[in-house]
Write a protein that holds these residues in place. Structure first.
Motif, PDB file in Angstrom:
ATOM      1  N   PRO A 113      16.968  44.579  56.087  1.00  0.00           N
ATOM      2  CA  PRO A 113      17.731  45.401  55.141  1.00  0.00           C
ATOM      3  C   PRO A 113      19.256  45.207  55.249  1.00  0.00           C
ATOM      4  O   PRO A 113      19.982  45.658  54.383  1.00  0.00           O
ATOM      5  CB  PRO A 113      17.382  46.837  55.541  1.00  0.00           C
ATOM      6  CG  PRO A 113      16.248  46.759  56.482  1.00  0.00           C
ATOM      7  CD  PRO A 113      16.214  45.392  57.053  1.00  0.00           C
ATOM      8  N   TYR A 114      19.712  44.549  56.322  1.00  0.00           N
ATOM      9  CA  TYR A 114      21.143  44.285  56.499  1.00  0.00           C
ATOM     10  C   TYR A 114      21.538  42.987  55.812  1.00  0.00           C
ATOM     11  O   TYR A 114      22.699  42.603  55.801  1.00  0.00           O
ATOM     12  CB  TYR A 114      21.470  44.164  58.006  1.00  0.00           C
ATOM     13  CG  TYR A 114      20.405  43.333  58.689  1.00  0.00           C
ATOM     14  CD1 TYR A 114      19.330  43.948  59.311  1.00  0.00           C
ATOM     15  CD2 TYR A 114      20.423  41.948  58.613  1.00  0.00           C
ATOM     16  CE1 TYR A 114      18.307  43.192  59.852  1.00  0.00           C
ATOM     17  CE2 TYR A 114      19.413  41.197  59.144  1.00  0.00           C
ATOM     18  CZ  TYR A 114      18.354  41.823  59.768  1.00  0.00           C
ATOM     19  OH  TYR A 114      17.336  41.067  60.283  1.00  0.00           O
ATOM     20  N   ARG A 169      22.156  39.857  53.009  1.00  0.00           N
ATOM     21  CA  ARG A 169      22.910  39.799  51.755  1.00  0.00           C
ATOM     22  C   ARG A 169      22.018  40.079  50.551  1.00  0.00           C
ATOM     23  O   ARG A 169      22.398  40.824  49.656  1.00  0.00           O
ATOM     24  CB  ARG A 169      23.562  38.414  51.580  1.00  0.00           C
ATOM     25  CG  ARG A 169      24.543  38.011  52.659  1.00  0.00           C
ATOM     26  CD  ARG A 169      25.735  38.911  52.798  1.00  0.00           C
ATOM     27  NE  ARG A 169      26.424  39.250  51.558  1.00  0.00           N
ATOM     28  CZ  ARG A 169      27.564  39.914  51.497  1.00  0.00           C
ATOM     29  NH1 ARG A 169      28.159  40.310  52.612  1.00  0.00           N
ATOM     30  NH2 ARG A 169      28.115  40.206  50.344  1.00  0.00           N
ATOM     31  N   LYS A 189      20.928  43.819  50.472  1.00  0.00           N
ATOM     32  CA  LYS A 189      22.022  44.764  50.229  1.00  0.00           C
ATOM     33  C   LYS A 189      22.593  44.651  48.821  1.00  0.00           C
ATOM     34  O   LYS A 189      22.911  45.658  48.203  1.00  0.00           O
ATOM     35  CB  LYS A 189      23.153  44.551  51.250  1.00  0.00           C
ATOM     36  CG  LYS A 189      22.892  45.293  52.555  1.00  0.00           C
ATOM     37  CD  LYS A 189      24.161  45.472  53.374  1.00  0.00           C
ATOM     38  CE  LYS A 189      24.921  44.176  53.543  1.00  0.00           C
ATOM     39  NZ  LYS A 189      25.885  44.209  54.645  1.00  0.00           N
ATOM     40  N   THR A 190      22.722  43.419  48.327  1.00  0.00           N
ATOM     41  CA  THR A 190      23.352  43.291  47.011  1.00  0.00           C
ATOM     42  C   THR A 190      22.333  43.201  45.875  1.00  0.00           C
ATOM     43  O   THR A 190      22.311  44.044  44.997  1.00  0.00           O
ATOM     44  CB  THR A 190      24.281  42.057  46.957  1.00  0.00           C
ATOM     45  OG1 THR A 190      23.513  40.922  47.315  1.00  0.00           O
ATOM     46  CG2 THR A 190      25.450  42.210  47.877  1.00  0.00           C
ATOM     47  N   GLU A 201      19.684  46.426  46.522  1.00  0.00           N
ATOM     48  CA  GLU A 201      20.228  47.780  46.587  1.00  0.00           C
ATOM     49  C   GLU A 201      21.382  48.023  45.602  1.00  0.00           C
ATOM     50  O   GLU A 201      21.345  48.967  44.841  1.00  0.00           O
ATOM     51  CB  GLU A 201      20.666  48.106  48.011  1.00  0.00           C
ATOM     52  CG  GLU A 201      19.509  48.229  48.998  1.00  0.00           C
ATOM     53  CD  GLU A 201      18.642  49.465  48.751  1.00  0.00           C
ATOM     54  OE1 GLU A 201      19.194  50.566  48.680  1.00  0.00           O
ATOM     55  OE2 GLU A 201      17.405  49.305  48.630  1.00  0.00           O
ATOM     56  N   GLU A 202      22.406  47.155  45.629  1.00  0.00           N
ATOM     57  CA  GLU A 202      23.571  47.423  44.778  1.00  0.00           C
ATOM     58  C   GLU A 202      23.276  47.157  43.311  1.00  0.00           C
ATOM     59  O   GLU A 202      23.660  47.921  42.440  1.00  0.00           O
ATOM     60  CB  GLU A 202      24.772  46.555  45.209  1.00  0.00           C
ATOM     61  CG  GLU A 202      25.480  47.103  46.436  1.00  0.00           C
ATOM     62  CD  GLU A 202      26.466  46.102  47.026  1.00  0.00           C
ATOM     63  OE1 GLU A 202      26.975  45.244  46.272  1.00  0.00           O
ATOM     64  OE2 GLU A 202      26.699  46.174  48.251  1.00  0.00           O
ATOM     65  N   GLU A 207      27.831  41.885  60.086  1.00  0.00           N
ATOM     66  CA  GLU A 207      26.576  41.518  59.428  1.00  0.00           C
ATOM     67  C   GLU A 207      25.842  40.467  60.253  1.00  0.00           C
ATOM     68  O   GLU A 207      24.627  40.528  60.418  1.00  0.00           O
ATOM     69  CB  GLU A 207      26.852  40.947  58.030  1.00  0.00           C
ATOM     70  CG  GLU A 207      27.442  41.941  57.053  1.00  0.00           C
ATOM     71  CD  GLU A 207      27.787  41.271  55.733  1.00  0.00           C
ATOM     72  OE1 GLU A 207      28.962  40.897  55.550  1.00  0.00           O
ATOM     73  OE2 GLU A 207      26.878  41.094  54.902  1.00  0.00           O
ATOM     74  N   SER A 252      21.670  50.873  57.593  1.00  0.00           N
ATOM     75  CA  SER A 252      22.902  50.295  58.126  1.00  0.00           C
ATOM     76  C   SER A 252      23.187  50.845  59.523  1.00  0.00           C
ATOM     77  O   SER A 252      23.845  50.197  60.328  1.00  0.00           O
ATOM     78  CB  SER A 252      24.069  50.530  57.172  1.00  0.00           C
ATOM     79  OG  SER A 252      24.212  51.900  56.925  1.00  0.00           O
TER      80      SER A 252
END
Lengths: 429, 423
Positions: A289-290, A292, A295-296, A299-300, A352, B84
């Motif tokens: 989940p960390y 790229r 996350k992008t 998620e984003e 990261e 996170s």
């Protein structure tokens, strides 16, 4: 600390033991590596299942399974896997340790004998063939298994991408062969596959058990005592040769969620540190989940339910697969490439990278906690000259720097794009 | 209250702590392992669609799929998400929602304490806003799309809809795109404040940890809250099934079938004895050493995907037999004939003895892995049973128990078949 030991049992036959009292079961695996070839890929697949159907002592599937129940539900199975350009036939028995049986029965000896006799003294008829009925049933299962590959769309999409990407290399073959290969198989083909594996495969026998594995190893050496073996090449794997032009494939099916797979070629040296640099790069790109992609792109940008990257270190292939709404195809495609470029330009934080390294180190240390993972770990290193312990692996991960990641990322090139859309989706969009 | 359960034969033990907040905590120390696995769970799943707190007057009905939605949202807090935070410890974290429970978990081989603190912290601190809820509707919509394409998933829910008239076990765990569109922050808080009360929750940990360390962190971080008493709306589920056959078209190679035998439940939960005996019966009847398996296999009516399981939870229980076949109806007939024949001739005694050993072997093997150990602890905690009770009963059960149980299950008149095949 577990005790490891590697011994030579015959020419091209290794025994590897891990002595531990941590587990309730003992596990023995016989791993036979043969070159992946169009002519034999299906025969080997069929062989891996057919051998586990019956033995001389338990000549029907019903007898054999009754015996396994009797051995406290011992698990016995055979399968094939692709390891680079090699095909691995794997046979496993996992059985309860004698000290946990209800009435003090000793079952380990019977379990070992079952596994070894199955491979080295198989049930063949007077003509030297497998029982025709068993052969036919197992062939039917193989055919159904191959046809069934469309059932799981995520896996199907990855396999199709690999197949197209490596169509000129052994690795591009499907692990069970094609439907036509399987349907054309004869009983004699499978007997020949067995003979080839026994005479020519590189063989690795793993024993994970509290008691000393000597008995298993002795039986194996005994079997090969008077046999001539030639293992011409332990591993024929060559790294993927990038295709000259970008390959683009589009397929339609009755699906609600579309699949986008992108196959990339990568380039790095074959030493352990370089391989681990590549592993970390792939993980930072699309591992946990960390990463790229998570996350992008997920998620984003909410572009997909999953979007993950994994790397095949032997073939130097990086595969990104995602499940998306089909109208988001272009956006997801661009989003994935954008994240690769982030890595190539080094526009990521040290934190990261650290997260990725910590996660990989952590999961490597858990390998020792299940017999199957331990077996898998050391089998994976069987084709390399030296086994790598999880501690050594962890140490090498620690060495990976930001520059190492940038270097690997810059060797990564898009090679093949595969898209699975619904029947209504415009092709070639 | 603290105590330790020990099973000498299995060489396993488990420490128990009834925390003053109401949480039940179970810890199995396994110092010879490298990793640890932890779950913080609540008795709240997709079937909890109508409920009230005891002090409330009216039952509230919430949108289908809200428990699963809440699970996704709980990972978020005002200053970033739990992932996170875990990224700094190296732990692998996840969560899942089933019919009757929601569990938050992580596995790690270092920094256990930090990860455990994160777990206890984020599960106790919800943070929902309309904006974050909206974003999640997109992600979960994609997840629902994926389940729409999954043949095994559709096969199961079509079967449950054929078996159950009213019980919410028949609704999809993730809900539908329409139902999740009705979810808002207020509803999420309302469910959270009911079901995430610590009296409704449990913690299970196994692996390379010390029970005392786990208890100490729990003492420090678990908040004392007023206990909440939850009333779940009573479901009137008739004995009868809805329909005996349901079929759907999806692209699959070989048609898939799932046959369900609905069980009449006088009490909402199943006892250990009922579960163990059922598991043994399934092995005897449908296992790969059984005459039925041989008959179906030799006639090329099944392949190696054939299996049977006991599917149960609060207020529902069924036996489900599934597989792939060109002739699912024929398989269904032969299975029913075999059940009748065993009713007439009785269960084979040797097969019973072997099945018992096999089941015992699988119970012991659970302790091979920290993850499976935790899963079995969760099941026991959830059923409010002793950690080793199931395994102990496997040893003690008799042939007579099993015969007696067989009389009450696998009734043809309460069965249905679900089929998924290509057009």
């Amino acid at each position: 600390m577990d005790q490891f030991k590697k011994v030579d049992l015959a020419s091209g036959v290794e025994g590897f033991s891990i002595c531990t009292d941590r587990f309730k079961t003992s596990r023995i695996s016989v791993n036979m590596f043969v070159p992946l070839r169009k002519e034999t890929v299906s025969a080997n697949a069929l062989l891996s299942c057919l051998l586990t159907r019956a033995t001389r002592k338990y000549p029907t599937y019903t007898h054999l399974n009754a015996k396994l129940d009797e051995l406290y539900g011992a698990a016995l199975y055979g399968d094939v896997a692709k390891v680079g350009d090699m095909q691995m036939l794997k046979f496993v028995i996992a059985v309860l340790d004698d000290k946990y049986t209800l009435n003090g029965e000793v079952i380990s000896g019977d379990a070992t004998e079952l596994l070894l006799s199955m491979i080295f003294d198989p049930l063949l008829n007077d003509e030297g063939l497998f029982d025709e009925k068993d052969f036919e049933s197992e062939k039917r299962l193989l055919v159904e298994r191959i046809k069934g590959e469309i059932n799981e769309k995520r896996i199907y999409a990855i396999k199709r991408t690999e197949g197209e990407m490596c169509k000129n290399e052994p690795y591009g073959l499907p692990k069970y062969g094609t439907l036509e290969d399987a349907q054309a198989l004869t009983n004699a083909d499978v007997v020949n596959a067995l003979k080839y594996a026994v005479d020519n495969a590189f063989i690795r026998v793993n024993v994970i058990s509290e008691s000393y594995p000597e008995a298993v190893f002795q039986s194996v050496s005994e079997f090969f005592k008077d046999k001539k073996r030639t293992v011409t090449q332990k591993d024929i794997t060559k790294k993927h040769i990038p295709n000259d032009e970008l390959i683009q494939i589009s397929e339609k099916m009755d699906v609600t969620q579309a699949k986008l797979c992108m196959g990339f070629s990568a380039d790095f040296n074959d030493d352990l540190q370089s391989r681990i640099n590549a592993r970390v790069t792939a993980d930072l790109f699309g591992g946990g989940p960390y990463s790229r992609l998570f996350k992008t792109v997920r998620e984003e940008q909410s572009l997909c339910y999953y979007c993950a990257a994994r790397i095949n270190l032997k073939k130097r292939i990086l595969m990104v697969d995602s499940g998306i709404l089909e109208e988001n195809k272009e956006k997801a495609y661009n989003g994935i490439l954008e994240q690769l470029s982030v890595l190539q330009q080094g526009k990521f934080d040290e934190s990261e990278l650290l997260a990725s390294k910590m996660a990989l180190m952590d999961s490597a240390k858990t390998v020792c906690d299940t017999p199957a993972e331990l077996d898998g770990w050391y089998t994976a290193y069987a084709l390399y000259d030296t086994a790598v312990t999880t501690d050594e692996f962890v140490e090498k991960i620690n060495n990976v720097t930001k520059q190492d990641v940038i270097d690997i990322a810059n060797s990564i090139k898009l090679d093949t794009v595969y898209f699975l859309g619904s029947e209504n989706f415009e092709k070639g969009e | 209250m603290k105590q330790t359960f020990i099973n000498k034969e299995l060489k396993e033990s488990c420490a128990f702590y009834q925390h003053k907040s109401g949480v039940k905590i179970y810890v199995a120390e396994k110092p010879e392992y490298s990793s640890a696995y932890a779950i913080f769970g609540t008795r709240y799943g997709s079937i909890d669609t109508a409920f009230k707190r005891r002090e409330q007057q009216e039952f509230i009905t919430v949108p289908e799929g809200i428990a699963h939605f809440l699970e996704h949202k709980l990972f978020e807090s005002e200053d970033g998400d739990a992932f996170s935070r875990y990224a700094k410890t190296g732990a692998m974290a996840n969560a899942y929602t089933s019919f009757d429970r929601t569990c938050y978990l992580f596995s790690c081989s270092s920094n256990f304490e930090e990860s455990f603190r994160i777990l206890l912290d984020f599960v106790q601190n919800p943070y929902f806003t309309e904006a974050t809820v909206q974003k999640e509707q997109g992600i979960i919509g994609q997840e629902i799309n994926m389940y729409d394409d999954s043949a095994p998933w559709r096969l199961l829910f079509n079967l449950l809809n054929a078996l159950y008239h009213n019980h919410p076990v028949k609704i999809d765990i993730a809900g539908t795109r329409e139902s999740i569109a009705k979810i808002n922050a207020d509803l999420l808080y309302s469910c959270y404040n009911t079901f995430y009360n610590l009296n409704n929750m449990f913690i299970c940990v196994a692996g390379n940890v010390k029970a005392e360390d786990v208890f100490k962190i729990a003492d420090e971080l678990l908040r004392n809250t007023e206990p909440v008493y939850i009333d779940r709306a009573r479901v009137d589920e008739p004995e009868q099934i809805v329909k005996s056959k349901v079929e759907m078209n999806l692209p699959v190679a070989t048609p898939m079938f799932a046959i369900g035998y609905k069980e009449t439940c006088e009490s909402p939960t199943r006892t250990i004895k009922e579960r163990v005996c059922t598991d043994v019966i399934l092995k005897v009847l449908f296992g790969s050493a059984s005459p039925l398996y041989k008959k179906l296999f030799d006639a090329a009516l099944i392949n190696d995907s054939f299996s049977a399981e006991y599917f149960y939870g609060h207020g529902y229980s069924s036996i489900i037999v599934e597989g792939e076949s060109q002739q699912p109806e024929k398989v269904y007939d032969i299975i029913n004939q075999e059940i009748e024949s065993v009713r007439k001739n009785g269960i084979d005694k040797n097969a019973f003895e072997s099945a018992k050993k096999s089941l015992y072997g699988s119970c012991v093997s659970v302790y091979n892995s920290v993850e499976n150990t935790v899963m079995s602890m969760v099941s026991a905690a959830f059923a409010e049973e002793g950690i080793f009770d199931y395994t102990e009963y496997v040893k003690d059960m008799t042939y007579e128990d099993v015969c007696c149980r067989f009389e009450n299950i696998l009734k043809k008149e309460f069965s249905a078949i679900s089929v998924v095949k290509s057009k």
